[in-house]
Design a protein around this motif. Structure first.
Motif, PDB file in Angstrom:
ATOM      1  N   CYS A  13       5.909  37.509  45.370  1.00 33.02           N
ATOM      2  CA  CYS A  13       4.573  37.414  44.754  1.00 33.02           C
ATOM      3  C   CYS A  13       3.651  38.548  45.203  1.00 33.02           C
ATOM      4  CB  CYS A  13       3.911  36.092  45.125  1.00 33.02           C
ATOM      5  SG  CYS A  13       4.863  34.624  44.811  1.00 33.02           S
ATOM      6  N   GLU A  14       4.003  39.233  46.304  1.00 29.72           N
ATOM      7  CA  GLU A  14       3.095  40.221  46.883  1.00 29.72           C
ATOM      8  C   GLU A  14       2.794  41.361  45.906  1.00 29.72           C
ATOM      9  OE1 GLU A  14       2.242  42.115  51.240  1.00 29.72           O
ATOM     10  OE2 GLU A  14       4.287  41.509  50.757  1.00 29.72           O
ATOM     11  N   GLN A  15       3.822  41.793  45.148  1.00 29.78           N
ATOM     12  CA  GLN A  15       3.614  42.868  44.178  1.00 29.78           C
ATOM     13  C   GLN A  15       2.657  42.411  43.069  1.00 29.78           C
ATOM     14  OE1 GLN A  15       7.190  44.297  42.331  1.00 29.78           O
ATOM     15  NE2 GLN A  15       6.381  46.361  42.171  1.00 29.78           N
ATOM     16  N   LEU A  16       2.827  41.186  42.617  1.00 25.28           N
ATOM     17  CA  LEU A  16       1.932  40.622  41.611  1.00 25.28           C
ATOM     18  C   LEU A  16       0.504  40.559  42.155  1.00 25.28           C
ATOM     19  CD1 LEU A  16       1.400  39.225  38.887  1.00 25.28           C
ATOM     20  CD2 LEU A  16       2.147  37.079  39.945  1.00 25.28           C
ATOM     21  N   LYS A  17       0.370  40.190  43.416  1.00 27.60           N
ATOM     22  CA  LYS A  17      -0.952  40.096  44.043  1.00 27.60           C
ATOM     23  C   LYS A  17      -1.655  41.456  44.023  1.00 27.60           C
ATOM     24  CE  LYS A  17      -3.221  38.916  48.394  1.00 27.60           C
ATOM     25  NZ  LYS A  17      -3.040  38.424  49.752  1.00 27.60           N
ATOM     26  N   HIS A  18      -0.924  42.525  44.340  1.00 29.66           N
ATOM     27  CA  HIS A  18      -1.527  43.866  44.361  1.00 29.66           C
ATOM     28  C   HIS A  18      -1.945  44.300  42.954  1.00 29.66           C
ATOM     29  CE1 HIS A  18      -0.959  44.472  48.583  1.00 29.66           C
ATOM     30  NE2 HIS A  18       0.348  44.264  48.499  1.00 29.66           N
ATOM     31  N   ARG A  19      -1.122  43.982  41.961  1.00 28.27           N
ATOM     32  CA  ARG A  19      -1.469  44.329  40.574  1.00 28.27           C
ATOM     33  C   ARG A  19      -2.717  43.571  40.129  1.00 28.27           C
ATOM     34  NH1 ARG A  19       4.388  44.162  37.656  1.00 28.27           N
ATOM     35  NH2 ARG A  19       5.210  46.064  38.568  1.00 28.27           N
ATOM     36  N   MET A  20      -2.775  42.307  40.488  1.00 30.53           N
ATOM     37  CA  MET A  20      -3.925  41.496  40.101  1.00 30.53           C
ATOM     38  C   MET A  20      -5.190  41.986  40.796  1.00 30.53           C
ATOM     39  SD  MET A  20      -2.268  37.669  39.658  1.00 30.53           S
ATOM     40  CE  MET A  20      -3.283  37.052  40.891  1.00 30.53           C
ATOM     41  N   LEU A  44      -3.459  32.758  43.101  1.00 25.91           N
ATOM     42  CA  LEU A  44      -3.026  33.098  41.743  1.00 25.91           C
ATOM     43  C   LEU A  44      -1.623  33.702  41.733  1.00 25.91           C
ATOM     44  CD1 LEU A  44      -6.331  34.543  40.245  1.00 25.91           C
ATOM     45  CD2 LEU A  44      -5.239  32.349  39.718  1.00 25.91           C
ATOM     46  N   ALA A  45      -1.334  34.561  42.708  1.00 19.70           N
ATOM     47  CA  ALA A  45      -0.024  35.201  42.756  1.00 19.70           C
ATOM     48  C   ALA A  45       1.079  34.195  43.080  1.00 19.70           C
ATOM     49  CB  ALA A  45      -0.026  36.329  43.782  1.00 19.70           C
ATOM     50  N   CYS A  46       0.756  33.195  43.901  1.00 20.19           N
ATOM     51  CA  CYS A  46       1.761  32.213  44.321  1.00 20.19           C
ATOM     52  C   CYS A  46       1.841  31.008  43.382  1.00 20.19           C
ATOM     53  CB  CYS A  46       1.455  31.722  45.730  1.00 20.19           C
ATOM     54  SG  CYS A  46       1.580  33.003  46.956  1.00 20.19           S
ATOM     55  N   LEU A  47       0.903  30.882  42.463  1.00 20.71           N
ATOM     56  CA  LEU A  47       0.847  29.703  41.607  1.00 20.71           C
ATOM     57  C   LEU A  47       2.164  29.414  40.874  1.00 20.71           C
ATOM     58  CD1 LEU A  47      -1.226  27.550  41.091  1.00 20.71           C
ATOM     59  CD2 LEU A  47      -2.037  28.840  39.128  1.00 20.71           C
ATOM     60  N   PRO A  48       2.821  30.423  40.278  1.00 19.59           N
ATOM     61  CA  PRO A  48       4.107  30.110  39.630  1.00 19.59           C
ATOM     62  C   PRO A  48       5.124  29.510  40.606  1.00 19.59           C
ATOM     63  CG  PRO A  48       3.345  32.274  38.955  1.00 19.59           C
ATOM     64  CD  PRO A  48       2.425  31.814  40.050  1.00 19.59           C
ATOM     65  N   SER A  49       5.161  30.038  41.810  1.00 17.66           N
ATOM     66  CA  SER A  49       6.099  29.529  42.813  1.00 17.66           C
ATOM     67  C   SER A  49       5.737  28.102  43.220  1.00 17.66           C
ATOM     68  CB  SER A  49       6.084  30.455  44.027  1.00 17.66           C
ATOM     69  OG  SER A  49       6.911  29.956  45.037  1.00 17.66           O
ATOM     70  N   LEU A  51       3.955  25.863  41.468  1.00 15.07           N
ATOM     71  CA  LEU A  51       4.192  24.943  40.345  1.00 15.07           C
ATOM     72  C   LEU A  51       5.674  24.651  40.153  1.00 15.07           C
ATOM     73  CD1 LEU A  51       1.551  26.225  37.779  1.00 15.07           C
ATOM     74  CD2 LEU A  51       1.468  24.162  39.181  1.00 15.07           C
ATOM     75  N   THR A  52       6.509  25.649  40.387  1.00 16.60           N
ATOM     76  CA  THR A  52       7.952  25.438  40.270  1.00 16.60           C
ATOM     77  C   THR A  52       8.420  24.415  41.292  1.00 16.60           C
ATOM     78  OG1 THR A  52       8.247  27.699  39.512  1.00 16.60           O
ATOM     79  CG2 THR A  52      10.199  26.595  40.332  1.00 16.60           C
ATOM     80  N   LYS A  53       7.868  24.473  42.491  1.00 17.22           N
ATOM     81  CA  LYS A  53       8.249  23.500  43.521  1.00 17.22           C
ATOM     82  C   LYS A  53       7.694  22.115  43.214  1.00 17.22           C
ATOM     83  CE  LYS A  53       8.825  26.901  47.087  1.00 17.22           C
ATOM     84  NZ  LYS A  53       8.598  27.366  48.398  1.00 17.22           N
ATOM     85  N   LEU A  54       6.462  22.061  42.675  1.00 17.77           N
ATOM     86  CA  LEU A  54       5.841  20.777  42.375  1.00 17.77           C
ATOM     87  C   LEU A  54       6.481  20.084  41.179  1.00 17.77           C
ATOM     88  CD1 LEU A  54       2.061  21.600  42.770  1.00 17.77           C
ATOM     89  CD2 LEU A  54       3.448  20.157  44.241  1.00 17.77           C
ATOM     90  N   ALA A  55       6.829  20.866  40.180  1.00 19.13           N
ATOM     91  CA  ALA A  55       7.282  20.287  38.918  1.00 19.13           C
ATOM     92  C   ALA A  55       8.739  20.636  38.627  1.00 19.13           C
ATOM     93  CB  ALA A  55       6.382  20.769  37.788  1.00 19.13           C
ATOM     94  N   ASP A  56       9.598  20.433  39.620  1.00 21.81           N
ATOM     95  CA  ASP A  56      11.013  20.682  39.336  1.00 21.81           C
ATOM     96  C   ASP A  56      11.507  19.621  38.359  1.00 21.81           C
ATOM     97  OD1 ASP A  56      12.546  18.455  40.749  1.00 21.81           O
ATOM     98  OD2 ASP A  56      11.320  19.223  42.388  1.00 21.81           O
ATOM     99  N   CYS A  57      12.586  19.892  37.701  1.00 22.87           N
ATOM    100  CA  CYS A  57      13.095  19.042  36.623  1.00 22.87           C
ATOM    101  C   CYS A  57      13.274  17.588  37.069  1.00 22.87           C
ATOM    102  CB  CYS A  57      14.405  19.615  36.101  1.00 22.87           C
ATOM    103  SG  CYS A  57      14.985  18.821  34.612  1.00 22.87           S
ATOM    104  N   ASN A  58      13.851  17.370  38.239  1.00 18.91           N
ATOM    105  CA  ASN A  58      14.090  16.001  38.709  1.00 18.91           C
ATOM    106  C   ASN A  58      12.782  15.237  38.937  1.00 18.91           C
ATOM    107  OD1 ASN A  58      16.868  16.277  38.650  1.00 18.91           O
ATOM    108  ND2 ASN A  58      16.954  17.044  40.750  1.00 18.91           N
ATOM    109  N   SER A  59      11.760  15.915  39.456  1.00 17.41           N
ATOM    110  CA  SER A  59      10.471  15.255  39.671  1.00 17.41           C
ATOM    111  C   SER A  59       9.838  14.838  38.358  1.00 17.41           C
ATOM    112  CB  SER A  59       9.500  16.181  40.407  1.00 17.41           C
ATOM    113  OG  SER A  59       9.992  16.504  41.670  1.00 17.41           O
ATOM    114  N   VAL A  60       9.926  15.704  37.361  1.00 23.16           N
ATOM    115  CA  VAL A  60       9.354  15.408  36.054  1.00 23.16           C
ATOM    116  C   VAL A  60      10.088  14.228  35.420  1.00 23.16           C
ATOM    117  CG1 VAL A  60       8.974  16.294  33.719  1.00 23.16           C
ATOM    118  CG2 VAL A  60       8.497  17.747  35.696  1.00 23.16           C
ATOM    119  N   ILE A  61      11.412  14.279  35.430  1.00 21.84           N
ATOM    120  CA  ILE A  61      12.213  13.190  34.840  1.00 21.84           C
ATOM    121  C   ILE A  61      11.940  11.889  35.582  1.00 21.84           C
ATOM    122  CG2 ILE A  61      14.568  12.327  34.558  1.00 21.84           C
ATOM    123  CD1 ILE A  61      15.375  15.227  33.855  1.00 21.84           C
TER     124      ILE A  61
END
Length: 196
Positions: A13-20, A44-49, A51-61
């Motif tokens: 995420c660090e590269q995304l953070k610098h761009r942002m 903001l840079a870590c949000l995708p990571s 959210l992926t941990k919070l909303a993994d497929c098994n948790s959603v199901i």
């Protein structure tokens, strides 16, 4: 909230953070104080990571299974018993019979319209929703998130929202036009007064 275990430092995420950060600094639209910039960019840079941990497929199901939207075995059909158990307060045999006896009607309406209105639930004999204090909750708002049994992404609901949006635009345009006419009339009257 952001997990303290996920930060942009030494992370993809660090590269995304610098761009942002470059975008924020060059932006005239949004200003963020320097002392707040680092935590905002980190989040903001870590949000995708995160959210992926919070909303993994098994948790959603699992959430759908607990709500009765999917059964626990095949995960392909609604589970009416599980749905009934999500009801807060006393569960009666009459409520259970209402759910089982009207499920086809409710399901059909959901498929056709993407929404079952409170009026329709009342007509079928469903008990009213109540809040934590036991008071009946009336859902009078048109907002999707304040209504029960609603699929906001259903074609019918999308078309309804688009129609409301167009009506609002027309209403605003009509009001602006009326104001323009009114202002022109005032200016004409002022001009006539000045001539006298």
């Amino acid at each position: 909230l952001q997990s303290r275990l996920v930060t942009a430092k030494d992370n993809y995420c660090e590269q995304l953070k610098h761009r942002m950060e470059e975008q924020f600094r060059d932006s005239l639209v949004c200003y963020v104080e320097d002392r707040k910039m680092k935590p905002v960019l980190d989040l903001l840079a870590c949000l995708p990571s995160i959210l992926t941990k919070l909303a993994d497929c098994n948790s959603v199901i699992d959430g759908f299974v607990r709500a009765g939207v999917l059964d626990s075995k095949s995960k392909g059909w609604p589970d009416l018993d599980a749905m009934i158990h999500t009801r807060q307060g006393k569960k009666t045999l009459e409520d259970q019979e209402t759910v089982f006896g009207t499920f086809k009607d409710v399901y059909k309406r959901t498929i056709l319209r993407g929404h079952v209105t409170d009026e329709y639930f009342d007509k079928l004999g469903y008990p009213k929703d109540v809040d934590v204090n036991g008071r009946i909750v009336e859902r009078l708002s048109e907002s999707d998130h304040l209504q029960r049994a609603k699929q906001p992404n259903h074609e019918y609901q999308l078309a309804k929202r688009e129609k409301r949006r167009k009506e609002q635009i027309e209403k605003v345009a009509k009001k602006a036009s009326e104001m323009r006419v009114s202002l022109l009339q005032i200016l004409e009257r002022n001009a006539e007064c000045e001539k006298e």
